[in-house]
Design a protein around this motif. Structure first.
Motif, PDB file in Angstrom:
ATOM      1  N   GLU A  12       0.832  -1.202   0.000  1.00 62.34           N
ATOM      2  CA  GLU A  12       0.000   0.000   0.000  1.00 62.34           C
ATOM      3  C   GLU A  12       0.868   1.253   0.000  1.00 62.34           C
ATOM      4  OE1 GLU A  12      -3.000  -0.221   3.069  1.00 62.34           O
ATOM      5  OE2 GLU A  12      -3.719  -2.170   2.355  1.00 62.34           O
ATOM      6  N   HIS A  13       0.191   2.363  -0.305  1.00 63.14           N
ATOM      7  CA  HIS A  13       0.895   3.641  -0.492  1.00 63.14           C
ATOM      8  C   HIS A  13       1.670   4.112   0.729  1.00 63.14           C
ATOM      9  CE1 HIS A  13      -3.023   3.945   1.026  1.00 63.14           C
ATOM     10  NE2 HIS A  13      -3.487   5.010   0.380  1.00 63.14           N
ATOM     11  N   PHE A  14       1.268   3.699   1.936  1.00 63.31           N
ATOM     12  CA  PHE A  14       1.997   4.076   3.150  1.00 63.31           C
ATOM     13  C   PHE A  14       3.461   3.656   3.074  1.00 63.31           C
ATOM     14  CE2 PHE A  14      -2.365   3.465   4.624  1.00 63.31           C
ATOM     15  CZ  PHE A  14      -2.555   4.616   5.369  1.00 63.31           C
ATOM     16  N   ASN A  15       3.705   2.552   2.367  1.00 62.15           N
ATOM     17  CA  ASN A  15       5.042   1.960   2.392  1.00 62.15           C
ATOM     18  C   ASN A  15       5.942   2.406   1.251  1.00 62.15           C
ATOM     19  OD1 ASN A  15       4.873   0.532   4.803  1.00 62.15           O
ATOM     20  ND2 ASN A  15       3.690  -1.108   3.843  1.00 62.15           N
ATOM     21  N   GLU A 162      -8.860  -0.337   4.361  1.00 63.57           N
ATOM     22  CA  GLU A 162      -8.375   1.040   4.286  1.00 63.57           C
ATOM     23  C   GLU A 162      -9.066   1.766   3.126  1.00 63.57           C
ATOM     24  OE1 GLU A 162      -6.163   4.514   3.584  1.00 63.57           O
ATOM     25  OE2 GLU A 162      -6.087   2.864   2.151  1.00 63.57           O
ATOM     26  N   ARG A 163      -9.609   2.931   3.450  1.00 62.11           N
ATOM     27  CA  ARG A 163     -10.533   3.594   2.541  1.00 62.11           C
ATOM     28  C   ARG A 163      -9.934   3.971   1.187  1.00 62.11           C
ATOM     29  NH1 ARG A 163     -13.108   9.490   3.751  1.00 62.11           N
ATOM     30  NH2 ARG A 163     -12.822  10.145   1.606  1.00 62.11           N
ATOM     31  N   PHE A 164      -8.713   4.503   1.202  1.00 61.06           N
ATOM     32  CA  PHE A 164      -8.143   4.968  -0.071  1.00 61.06           C
ATOM     33  C   PHE A 164      -7.732   3.804  -0.967  1.00 61.06           C
ATOM     34  CE2 PHE A 164      -7.844   8.644   2.690  1.00 61.06           C
ATOM     35  CZ  PHE A 164      -8.285   9.657   1.858  1.00 61.06           C
ATOM     36  N   MET A 165      -7.241   2.711  -0.361  1.00 61.99           N
ATOM     37  CA  MET A 165      -6.855   1.557  -1.177  1.00 61.99           C
ATOM     38  C   MET A 165      -8.085   0.907  -1.817  1.00 61.99           C
ATOM     39  SD  MET A 165      -3.646   1.342  -1.321  1.00 61.99           S
ATOM     40  CE  MET A 165      -3.377  -0.182  -2.185  1.00 61.99           C
ATOM     41  N   THR A 166      -9.246   1.091  -1.190  1.00 63.43           N
ATOM     42  CA  THR A 166     -10.465   0.454  -1.688  1.00 63.43           C
ATOM     43  C   THR A 166     -11.213   1.369  -2.657  1.00 63.43           C
ATOM     44  OG1 THR A 166     -10.549  -0.328   0.598  1.00 63.43           O
ATOM     45  CG2 THR A 166     -12.277  -1.091  -0.825  1.00 63.43           C
ATOM     46  N   GLN A 167     -10.781   2.632  -2.725  1.00 62.77           N
ATOM     47  CA  GLN A 167     -11.471   3.612  -3.574  1.00 62.77           C
ATOM     48  C   GLN A 167     -11.618   3.170  -5.038  1.00 62.77           C
ATOM     49  OE1 GLN A 167     -13.071   6.389  -2.405  1.00 62.77           O
ATOM     50  NE2 GLN A 167     -13.856   6.559  -4.491  1.00 62.77           N
ATOM     51  N   PRO A 168     -10.567   2.590  -5.649  1.00 64.32           N
ATOM     52  CA  PRO A 168     -10.738   2.157  -7.052  1.00 64.32           C
ATOM     53  C   PRO A 168     -11.911   1.193  -7.233  1.00 64.32           C
ATOM     54  CG  PRO A 168      -8.419   2.133  -6.483  1.00 64.32           C
ATOM     55  CD  PRO A 168      -9.160   2.422  -5.204  1.00 64.32           C
ATOM     56  N   ILE A 224       4.984  13.958  -5.854  1.00 62.63           N
ATOM     57  CA  ILE A 224       4.808  12.673  -5.165  1.00 62.63           C
ATOM     58  C   ILE A 224       3.356  12.200  -5.299  1.00 62.63           C
ATOM     59  CG2 ILE A 224       4.339  13.684  -2.854  1.00 62.63           C
ATOM     60  CD1 ILE A 224       6.330  10.426  -3.599  1.00 62.63           C
ATOM     61  N   ASP A 225       2.416  13.163  -5.395  1.00 60.89           N
ATOM     62  CA  ASP A 225       1.001  12.786  -5.551  1.00 60.89           C
ATOM     63  C   ASP A 225       0.778  12.017  -6.854  1.00 60.89           C
ATOM     64  OD1 ASP A 225       1.588  15.068  -7.017  1.00 60.89           O
ATOM     65  OD2 ASP A 225      -0.242  16.144  -6.468  1.00 60.89           O
ATOM     66  N   ARG A 226       1.443  12.477  -7.933  1.00 63.92           N
ATOM     67  CA  ARG A 226       1.275  11.795  -9.225  1.00 63.92           C
ATOM     68  C   ARG A 226       1.949  10.429  -9.217  1.00 63.92           C
ATOM     69  NH1 ARG A 226       1.936  16.971 -11.319  1.00 63.92           N
ATOM     70  NH2 ARG A 226       3.973  16.616 -12.260  1.00 63.92           N
ATOM     71  N   THR A 227       3.113  10.356  -8.585  1.00 60.59           N
ATOM     72  CA  THR A 227       3.822   9.068  -8.472  1.00 60.59           C
ATOM     73  C   THR A 227       2.932   8.054  -7.755  1.00 60.59           C
ATOM     74  OG1 THR A 227       5.909  10.266  -8.291  1.00 60.59           O
ATOM     75  CG2 THR A 227       5.932   7.958  -7.603  1.00 60.59           C
ATOM     76  N   LEU A 228       2.374   8.462  -6.614  1.00 61.78           N
ATOM     77  CA  LEU A 228       1.520   7.567  -5.827  1.00 61.78           C
ATOM     78  C   LEU A 228       0.275   7.161  -6.615  1.00 61.78           C
ATOM     79  CD1 LEU A 228       1.826   9.394  -2.408  1.00 61.78           C
ATOM     80  CD2 LEU A 228       2.221   6.945  -2.684  1.00 61.78           C
ATOM     81  N   ALA A 229      -0.333   8.149  -7.288  1.00 57.88           N
ATOM     82  CA  ALA A 229      -1.572   7.885  -8.027  1.00 57.88           C
ATOM     83  C   ALA A 229      -1.339   6.831  -9.111  1.00 57.88           C
ATOM     84  CB  ALA A 229      -2.118   9.175  -8.630  1.00 57.88           C
ATOM     85  N   TRP A 242      -5.524  12.088   0.750  1.00 60.59           N
ATOM     86  CA  TRP A 242      -4.873  11.124   1.628  1.00 60.59           C
ATOM     87  C   TRP A 242      -3.588  11.706   2.229  1.00 60.59           C
ATOM     88  CZ3 TRP A 242      -0.098   8.529   0.875  1.00 60.59           C
ATOM     89  CH2 TRP A 242       0.169   7.538   1.830  1.00 60.59           C
ATOM     90  N   LEU A 243      -2.788  12.370   1.396  1.00 53.51           N
ATOM     91  CA  LEU A 243      -1.537  12.970   1.889  1.00 53.51           C
ATOM     92  C   LEU A 243      -1.819  14.021   2.965  1.00 53.51           C
ATOM     93  CD1 LEU A 243       0.529  13.308  -1.427  1.00 53.51           C
ATOM     94  CD2 LEU A 243       1.235  12.021   0.608  1.00 53.51           C
ATOM     95  N   LYS A 244      -2.936  14.745   2.781  1.00 54.07           N
ATOM     96  CA  LYS A 244      -3.307  15.779   3.765  1.00 54.07           C
ATOM     97  C   LYS A 244      -3.552  15.177   5.145  1.00 54.07           C
ATOM     98  CE  LYS A 244      -6.382  19.019   1.642  1.00 54.07           C
ATOM     99  NZ  LYS A 244      -6.660  18.706   0.392  1.00 54.07           N
ATOM    100  N   VAL A 245      -4.181  13.999   5.184  1.00 59.53           N
ATOM    101  CA  VAL A 245      -4.571  13.449   6.487  1.00 59.53           C
ATOM    102  C   VAL A 245      -3.549  12.459   7.062  1.00 59.53           C
ATOM    103  CG1 VAL A 245      -7.053  13.752   6.074  1.00 59.53           C
ATOM    104  CG2 VAL A 245      -5.965  11.574   5.453  1.00 59.53           C
ATOM    105  N   THR A 246      -2.502  12.153   6.290  1.00 59.06           N
ATOM    106  CA  THR A 246      -1.524  11.160   6.754  1.00 59.06           C
ATOM    107  C   THR A 246      -0.300  11.843   7.357  1.00 59.06           C
ATOM    108  OG1 THR A 246      -2.275   9.642   5.039  1.00 59.06           O
ATOM    109  CG2 THR A 246      -0.135   9.177   6.017  1.00 59.06           C
ATOM    110  N   ARG A 247       0.046  11.426   8.576  1.00 56.67           N
ATOM    111  CA  ARG A 247       1.256  11.956   9.216  1.00 56.67           C
ATOM    112  C   ARG A 247       2.172  10.796   9.585  1.00 56.67           C
ATOM    113  NH1 ARG A 247      -2.538  13.698  12.253  1.00 56.67           N
ATOM    114  NH2 ARG A 247      -1.682  12.974  14.239  1.00 56.67           N
TER     115      ARG A 247
END
Length: 282
Positions: A12-15, A162-168, A224-229, A242-247
């Motif tokens: 997942e994107h966290f990693n 996890e909400r963002f991973m399931t979004q697609p 980094i947003d485009r890379t992740l997307a 997602w980046l906004k809410v992740t610390r």
């Protein structure tokens, strides 16, 4: 001679910070051969890998590893990896009749495996809704693909992931999201087998220094947003949100925070005793 250390985490994107450090040769440069294994089955599987010595380090959900350490997993948490809560989406099959969380009481829950985040968070959600947690029924589906099959065929009724991973899957009209349920604690920690902590304390320290330098700067990496997307099949605006809410975190968990988590896990009957903090934290 480089030293081989095995690490496991969800795909997942966290990693992404780990993959960037590995691909950039940062561990290699100091003589560490850090071998990453993707574990789509998630927390329950990683707990087992730590117990069996199949991995030395796991980047793992907080509640899952604490539950397993209490149950005898010979590992410790060396630091928090992601400080912000994980936002779990509560998903149903797109064509099902369920519209609200209330509709899901006493319905069958798809989970990756017992002791996984999808299992433990369904208990947290049930408690939030004042449902009787004794009545929860589970269907083990192993992976998100298993959940798609289970919900679509009606073997189970809802699935928390996890909400963002399931979004697609929501965008494709496979799942519908009924609501969200954030974890009441920091979501990911880094856990290391005790044997490795005792034998290689300096190497573990170096690994943490490298990853922490990267996560501190991660959000500032150009595009980094485009890379992740593109890597995770997401829309750029969803990733930006997602980046906004992740610390990310670079620090060890405070004993007071651990105490609060243990209290909650006890109340949820996820653990049956409160062990000394030093058995959990390095």
């Amino acid at each position: 001679m480089s030293k081989t250390i095995k690490i496991a985490g969800v795909p997942e994107h966290f990693n992404l910070p780990w993959h960037m450090c590995i691909e950039d040769g940062e561990f290699e440069a100091i003589g560490i051969d850090l071998q990453w294994t993707d574990v789509p089955e998630g927390t329950g599987k990683m707990c087992q890998m730590l117990r069996d010595g199949e991995t030395d380090i796991a980047v793992i959900l907080t509640e899952g590893i604490i539950k397993d350490i209490v149950a005898g997993n010979p590992s410790k948490i060396v630091q928090i990896y992601v400080q912000s809560p994980l936002i779990w989406g509560i998903h149903v099959a797109a064509n099902s009749n369920y519209q609200t969380i209330a509709d899901l009481e006493n319905r069958k829950i798809a989970i990756s495996r017992m002791g996984s985040g999808s299992h433990l968070m369904s208990i947290v959600n049930a408690q939030n809704q004042n449902w009787n947690t004794e009545n929860l029924q589970f269907e083990i589906v192993n992976t998100i693909d298993g959940a798609v099959e289970s919900l679509t065929s009606g073997k189970s009724d809802y699935f928390m992931w996890e909400r963002f991973m399931t979004q697609p899957l929501v965008d494709q009209g496979v799942f519908r999201r009924v609501d969200d349920c954030p974890t009441p604690w920091p979501c990911f920690v880094i856990a290391v087998r005790n044997e490795v902590l005792e034998a290689q304390p300096k190497i573990i320290q170096q690994i943490l220094e490298i990853i922490n330098t990267t996560t501190e700067e991660f959000k500032l990496i150009p595009s980094i947003d485009r890379t992740l997307a593109s890597k995770f099949n997401q829309k750029v605006d969803a990733i930006q949100e997602w980046l906004k809410v992740t610390r990310w975190s670079q620090k060890q968990m405070q004993p007071a925070v651990l105490d609060k988590i243990l209290e909650q896990l006890l109340k949820l009957q996820i653990i049956d005793k409160k062990p000394p903090k030093e058995s959990i934290l390095k």
